[in-house]
Design a protein around this motif. Structure first.
Motif, short mmCIF file in Angstrom:
data_model
loop_
_atom_site.label_atom_id
_atom_site.label_comp_id
_atom_site.label_asym_id
_atom_site.label_seq_id
_atom_site.Cartn_x
_atom_site.Cartn_y
_atom_site.Cartn_z
N SER A 143 0.84 -1.21 0.00
CA SER A 143 0.00 0.00 0.00
C SER A 143 0.86 1.25 0.00
N LEU A 144 1.88 1.25 0.85
CA LEU A 144 2.77 2.41 0.95
C LEU A 144 3.51 2.64 -0.37
N ALA A 145 4.05 1.56 -0.95
CA ALA A 145 4.83 1.69 -2.19
C ALA A 145 3.95 2.17 -3.33
N ARG A 146 2.76 1.59 -3.45
CA ARG A 146 1.84 1.98 -4.51
C ARG A 146 1.43 3.43 -4.38
N THR A 147 1.13 3.82 -3.15
CA THR A 147 0.69 5.20 -2.93
C THR A 147 1.83 6.16 -3.25
N ALA A 148 3.06 5.81 -2.83
CA ALA A 148 4.21 6.66 -3.12
C ALA A 148 4.42 6.79 -4.63
N GLN A 149 4.19 5.69 -5.36
CA GLN A 149 4.42 5.72 -6.81
C GLN A 149 3.30 6.41 -7.57
N LEU A 150 2.03 6.07 -7.21
CA LEU A 150 0.90 6.50 -8.04
C LEU A 150 0.22 7.76 -7.52
N ARG A 151 0.16 7.92 -6.20
CA ARG A 151 -0.57 9.05 -5.61
C ARG A 151 0.22 9.65 -4.44
N PRO A 152 1.43 10.15 -4.72
CA PRO A 152 2.25 10.69 -3.62
C PRO A 152 1.54 11.80 -2.84
N ASP A 153 0.57 12.48 -3.49
CA ASP A 153 -0.18 13.54 -2.81
C ASP A 153 -0.93 13.00 -1.59
N LEU A 154 -1.32 11.72 -1.64
CA LEU A 154 -2.10 11.15 -0.52
C LEU A 154 -1.24 10.96 0.74
N LEU A 155 0.08 10.85 0.55
CA LEU A 155 0.94 10.55 1.72
C LEU A 155 0.94 11.68 2.74
N ARG A 156 0.68 12.89 2.28
CA ARG A 156 0.70 14.03 3.20
C ARG A 156 -0.34 13.87 4.30
N CYS A 157 -1.51 13.33 3.96
CA CYS A 157 -2.60 13.21 4.94
C CYS A 157 -2.77 11.79 5.47
N ALA A 158 -1.92 10.85 5.02
CA ALA A 158 -2.11 9.45 5.42
C ALA A 158 -1.73 9.25 6.88
N ASP A 159 -2.32 8.21 7.45
CA ASP A 159 -2.11 7.87 8.85
C ASP A 159 -0.89 6.93 8.91
N LEU A 160 0.31 7.48 9.17
CA LEU A 160 1.55 6.69 9.08
C LEU A 160 2.22 6.56 10.45
N ASP A 161 2.76 5.38 10.73
CA ASP A 161 3.54 5.23 11.97
C ASP A 161 5.04 5.24 11.63
N GLU A 162 5.86 5.06 12.67
CA GLU A 162 7.32 5.17 12.46
C GLU A 162 7.83 4.10 11.49
N ALA A 163 7.29 2.87 11.59
CA ALA A 163 7.70 1.79 10.68
C ALA A 163 7.34 2.14 9.23
N ASP A 164 6.16 2.75 9.04
CA ASP A 164 5.74 3.18 7.69
C ASP A 164 6.74 4.20 7.13
N ARG A 165 7.11 5.18 7.97
CA ARG A 165 8.00 6.25 7.50
C ARG A 165 9.38 5.68 7.15
N ARG A 166 9.84 4.72 7.97
CA ARG A 166 11.13 4.09 7.70
C ARG A 166 11.07 3.35 6.36
N PHE A 167 9.99 2.58 6.15
CA PHE A 167 9.83 1.85 4.88
C PHE A 167 9.84 2.82 3.70
N LEU A 168 9.10 3.93 3.83
CA LEU A 168 9.00 4.89 2.72
C LEU A 168 10.35 5.54 2.43
N ARG A 169 11.12 5.87 3.50
CA ARG A 169 12.46 6.46 3.27
C ARG A 169 13.32 5.50 2.46
N ASN A 170 13.33 4.22 2.88
CA ASN A 170 14.13 3.22 2.15
C ASN A 170 13.61 3.04 0.72
N PHE A 171 12.30 2.98 0.58
CA PHE A 171 11.68 2.76 -0.74
C PHE A 171 12.05 3.91 -1.68
#
Ligand code: 6GU
Length: 246
Positions: free
Chosen positions: A212-240
């Motif tokens: 979900s995180l990878a798809r959103t980052a690729q297809l709809r990065p605008d959604l990440l600004r308002c998404a409900d993310l925890d620390e593990a999500d943010r770490r995954f996104l930084r690496n991705f």
């Protein structure tokens, strides 16, 4: 919930409201639906609902008198709550999951739909909210209203039951849905990801979240600004994002 529509082609609702989940919602008693014909509140032989625009120009404009008369007749019954009145127009508020949730909390919705042309501006005095589906123009407000009705009705408690699954949770969390698979495990050489066959529920949940995180980052990065993310999500996104840019 009571949903009513006011338009010049009420029969457009027959197939959508008479099929599948929309029909079942009515059969269960979770939804009552009525489509009114605006022409029933005209007084001339041709049952005229539109007229030439003041100031000139192409096309016709929907008249305000039948809309007001219809509104007054539809809302006269003091035993019913006053409806939340929704106009459909490309000039409205962009429709999204948050607006669908808001509308689903009303006991009574009345959709006022134009056709082809605009509606006399004075009729918008009846609107509690004007909704747009996006930046394009449809010929029919009925079609737009059916999209809104579908998205709202599926949120009424008990309407979806067991089908209320990942899609809903996904959008409520503000991310796109992860990929789904069903049998067969191998189709024309294309295989279901091994993790989904592993029986390891924690690994499956982690894989789905990351998809979900990878798809959103690729297809709809605008959604990440308002998404409900925890620390593990943010770490995954930084690496991705780092490996994507490498
Ligand atoms: Cl709500 N109505 C019409 N006619 N066209 C649209 C729309 C609505 N939203 C996007 N295009």
């Amino acid at each position: 919930m009571l949903i009513e529509t006011l338009s010049t082609f009420p029969n457009m609702y027959d197939s959508v409201m008479g099929t599948s989940i929309m029909k079942r919602a009515q059969d269960k008693g979770a939804l009552q639906f009525r489509a009114y014909d605006l022409r029933d509140w005209t007084h001339d032989r041709h049952r005229t609902t539109d007229d030439d625009p003041y100031g000139g120009g192409h096309g016709l404009v929907m008249k305000c008198e039948p809309i007001f008369e219809a509104y007054e007749a539809i809302t006269r019954d003091a035993a019913l709550p006053k409806p939340t009145t929704v106009f459909l127009s490309p000039c409205g508020r962009s429709f999204d999951d948050a607006l669908a949730t808001e509308l689903s909390q009303s006991e009574r919705l009345l959709f006022v739909c134009g056709h082809y042309e605009g509606i006399d501006e004075r009729a918008y005095a009846l609107a509690d909210v004007t909704v747009s589906l996006g930046d394009y123009v449809l010929t029919s407000g009925e079609l737009a209203s059916m999209v809104v009705i579908d998205a709202v009705v599926r949120k009424i408690p008990g309407v979806l039951g067991a089908e209320l699954g990942a899609v809903e949770e996904s959008f409520a969390g503000g991310l796109l849905e992860y990929p789904q698979y069903t049998r067969p495990a191998s189709f024309r050489g294309s295989c279901v990801p091994d993790v989904l066959l592993s029986g390891n529920h924690a690994a499956i949940a982690r894989w789905r979240r990351e998809q979900s995180l990878a798809r959103t980052a690729q297809l709809r990065p605008d959604l990440l600004r308002c998404a409900d993310l925890d620390e593990a999500d943010r770490r995954f996104l930084r690496n991705f994002l780092e490996s994507a840019h490498a």
